[in-house]
Design a protein around this motif. Structure first.
Motif, PDB file in Angstrom:
ATOM      1  N   ALA A   1      -7.535   3.825   2.935  1.00 14.87           N
ATOM      2  CA  ALA A   1      -6.937   3.463   1.640  1.00 14.87           C
ATOM      3  C   ALA A   1      -7.448   4.136   0.458  1.00 14.87           C
ATOM      4  O   ALA A   1      -8.733   4.617   0.442  1.00 14.87           O
ATOM      5  CB  ALA A   1      -7.451   1.915   1.467  1.00 14.87           C
TER       6      ALA A   1
ATOM      7  N   GLU B   1      -2.147   3.879   1.376  1.00 15.48           N
ATOM      8  CA  GLU B   1      -2.752   2.980   2.506  1.00 15.48           C
ATOM      9  C   GLU B   1      -2.070   3.630   3.773  1.00 15.48           C
ATOM     10  O   GLU B   1      -1.025   3.932   3.864  1.00 15.48           O
ATOM     11  CB  GLU B   1      -2.886   1.570   2.231  1.00 15.48           C
ATOM     12  CG  GLU B   1      -3.316   0.647   3.321  1.00 15.48           C
ATOM     13  CD  GLU B   1      -3.335  -0.696   3.097  1.00 15.48           C
ATOM     14  OE1 GLU B   1      -3.767  -0.939   1.963  1.00 15.48           O
ATOM     15  OE2 GLU B   1      -2.576  -1.440   3.983  1.00 15.48           O
TER      16      GLU B   1
ATOM     17  N   LYS C   1       0.413  -8.496   1.895  1.00 14.52           N
ATOM     18  CA  LYS C   1      -0.852  -7.894   1.672  1.00 14.52           C
ATOM     19  C   LYS C   1      -1.076  -7.097   0.347  1.00 14.52           C
ATOM     20  O   LYS C   1      -2.212  -7.361  -0.179  1.00 14.52           O
ATOM     21  CB  LYS C   1      -1.482  -7.189   2.929  1.00 14.52           C
ATOM     22  CG  LYS C   1      -2.745  -6.484   2.789  1.00 14.52           C
ATOM     23  CD  LYS C   1      -3.145  -5.656   3.843  1.00 14.52           C
ATOM     24  CE  LYS C   1      -4.372  -4.838   3.689  1.00 14.52           C
ATOM     25  NZ  LYS C   1      -4.289  -3.713   2.493  1.00 14.52           N
ATOM     26  N   ASN C   2      -0.321  -6.175   0.053  1.00  7.73           N
ATOM     27  CA  ASN C   2      -0.457  -5.316  -0.924  1.00  7.73           C
ATOM     28  C   ASN C   2       0.099  -5.446  -2.214  1.00  7.73           C
ATOM     29  O   ASN C   2      -0.086  -4.958  -3.356  1.00  7.73           O
ATOM     30  CB  ASN C   2      -0.002  -3.736  -0.471  1.00  7.73           C
ATOM     31  CG  ASN C   2      -0.929  -3.251   0.564  1.00  7.73           C
ATOM     32  OD1 ASN C   2      -1.936  -2.440   0.185  1.00  7.73           O
ATOM     33  ND2 ASN C   2      -0.693  -3.393   1.765  1.00  7.73           N
TER      34      ASN C   2
END
Length: 591
Positions: A580, A552, A474-475
């Motif tokens: 976040a 996050e 995701k990051n």
């Protein structure tokens, strides 16, 4: 797999590292199913030699010779001798604290040198991790000359306790009038144990203070009869705590990769039987569930309770035999933290405590001198396991008694291309990065890299690994071109020890490294997850940039993690981002 030849993953060395990360994870996880780490047989043989000569033979020889209970080969003459029991505990603590017991050697990620421990903790300037910020006189993260002296004094006091004769004990003489060996009285040793732990939690955990420190307190303050009963309560607290921690969804995922890595299970069909449908589905099978919760959870909870309260010789003998087999089985799998000495000692302790001093001879729980003392010991032994299961962020998984439970604080480290090399500039560090250790041993660079990537495939086979990789996907959009490392292995080369405790490579370690090395934003990212609380259905993660701090926070459901395949063919599991950091347009991250 031969004695000197390992079982390396069957991949194309020229193209494998260019494949997407998930393809690499799949190939290496499937290889792990049948071959584990693929270590040549000389590696476990080395551990067996170390265990037999350094722990069993040297330990019993020293313990018996210095207690007048020898010769050490005459086991019938000393197996139930109290001072020999004490000295075998102390010798094990010495080996752990020195760094040649648990978390030693190549199975623990120590290739060259194979020892961490003393090489780090007897060297000023290395990283020190204090357990609590509010304890006075423990500030900073740099090991001082005082810390080195304190550590060496701890080792010296352990050796002295093993080598010196016992002191007379009236309580022992009252029970065993023919015993002239006395007992060990380790009052100074307890103080050094605690002081070292307050200055550096790594040393305390490496010396297994959550289990051995209570033993030393019992040695120092309790009369002999109460000492034996308290020791029984302690070992049962360890067993039962570990058994309770296996409730839930995590532990079933531990058994298959552990069995796959065992050199004592040569049949590949038996290893594959622990997975649902190899190679299509390598989640745990029904056999793995049975092994986990009947052979593991049930044995660790029911058998200790039987041993505590049984007054029948044959029932007690059966219970002791079962726990000895239990610890021998764990030893035979050579788990990655390699706690072999601990398991062998616990097998002996079961024999010594419950057969050497059985309940029907006046060593039952109800025979303690005061019921208030019994209650106080039980409460003290239960405190950290209860707190650690309710608030795992406050307590290491070791004092929480979650050994082998699969419910661990864990992390993956992600480096931009070339950024990992910066760790080799860390001052006073007695090692290099593990991939560089392998290269120094003659491994070609691509072979060294694939060898280290096997550890992240191993992590993906556990529940928290699927969550960690989901957060990465995701990051980190350019994840396929970055270097991903398993933090438990990697932090070994920075602090000299890890036993699977993510609290040893959380923000404290990252800040300590960053203050010395100075990564740019985006060069070193860490995805870190806390253990699951016993009353919760989620695990809490955070993403940390070494240069920026936490960027996050969020959670994932454990049920989603265990339902996924290790290589996440259906994509990341669902994540709930709870906070976040706002991007800073003035900061350009390295990508």
């Amino acid at each position: 797999m031969g004695f000197k030849t390992g079982d390396f993953p069957p991949v194309d060395l020229e193209t494998f590292l260019d494949k997407p990360l998930r393809e690499r994870l799949k190939a290496l996880a499937l290889h792990w199913v049948q071959s584990g780490f693929g270590s040549p047989k000389m590696i476990p043989a080395t551990y067996v030699v170390k265990l037999l000569f350094l722990h069993v033979l040297a330990g019993t020889a020293l313990a018996t010779w210095t207690s007048g209970a020898g010769p050490f080969w005459d086991v019938g003459n000393w197996w139930d001798e109290p001072i020999v029991y004490q000295k075998l505990v102390l010798w094990t603590v010495f080996l752990e604290a020195f760094g040649v017991a648990g978390s030693w050697g190549p199975i623990a990620g120590k290739f060259k040198p194979m020892t961490g421990g003393v090489l780090f903790w007897a060297r000023p300037g290395t990283i020190r991790l204090r357990p609590w910020r509010r304890v006075p006189f423990t500030g900073g993260d740099r090991r001082t000359a005082f810390d080195v002296v304190l550590y060496l004094a701890f080792l010296a006091s352990l050796l002295a306790a093993v080598l010196l004769p016992g002191v007379p004990s009236a309580s022992l003489s009252a029970v065993l009038p023919d015993n002239t060996a006395g007992l060990v009285a380790p009052a100074l040793l307890i103080a050094l144990y605690v002081l070292n732990g307050l200055r550096d939690k790594t040393i305390f955990l490496a010396a297994r203070g959550e289990q051995y420190l209570p033993s030393l307190v019992f040695f120092a303050v309790l009369p002999f009869g109460d000492l034996i009963i308290a020791a029984k309560l302690l070992i049962c607290a360890v067993w039962i705590g570990a058994g309770v921690s296996k409730f839930g969804l995590h532990f079933t995922n531990v058994v298959p990769p552990m069995v796959s890595n065992s050199p004592c299970v040569p049949a590949k069909w038996l290893k594959r039987a622990h997975y649902r449908d190899f190679p299509r589905d390598i989640r745990p099978s029904g056999l793995a569930t049975f092994m986990a919760h009947v052979g593991g959870t049930t044995v660790e909870i029911i058998t200790p309770l039987v041993l505590l309260f049984s007054t029948n010789h044959w029932l007690t003998l059966a219970g002791v035999a079962l726990m000895v087999v239990f610890h021998l089985f764990i030893t035979s799998t050579f788990p990655l933290a390699v706690p072999l000495e601990w398991n062998i000692l616990f097998g002996y302790l079961a024999i010594f405590l419950f057969l050497g001093f059985p309940a029907w001879d006046g060593y039952g729980v109800g025979d303690m001198s005061s019921p208030w003392l019994t209650a106080a010991i039980v409460a003290a032994l239960a405190f950290f396991p209860v707190l650690g299961n309710l608030r795992p962020d406050l307590v290491s998984f070791l004092p929480s008694m979650r050994q082998y439970a699969g419910n661990w604080a864990s992390a993956l480290w992600v480096f931009a291309p070339g950024a990992e090399e910066k760790l080799n500039s860390l001052p006073h560090r007695p090692t290099e990065n593990q991939v560089d250790q392998l290269r120094a041993m003659g491994y070609p660079p691509v072979v060294a890299e694939i060898t280290m990537q096997q550890t992240i495939a191993w992590r993906s086979m556990h529940s928290q690994g699927r969550g960690l990789f989901s957060v990465l996907l995701k990051n980190v959009p350019d994840l396929d071109r970055r270097t991903v490392r398993e933090a438990e292995f990697a932090c070994n080369s920075l602090i000299g020890f890890n036993f699977g405790d993510g609290h040893l490579h959380d923000e404290d370690l990252i800040r300590a490294v960053q203050s010395r090395v100075g990564f740019a934003p985006g060069e070193w990212l860490v995805v870190w997850v806390e253990s699951q609380a016993i009353h919760s259905k989620v695990q809490r993660y955070k993403v940390i940039d070494a240069a920026l701090g936490v960027i996050e926070r969020g959670t994932w459901k454990v049920s989603d993690a265990v339902a996924a395949q290790p290589w996440l063919p259906d994509g990341p599991i669902p994540l709930d981002v709870t906070w976040a950091r706002e991007p800073d347009p003035a900061v350009r991250t390295t990508a």
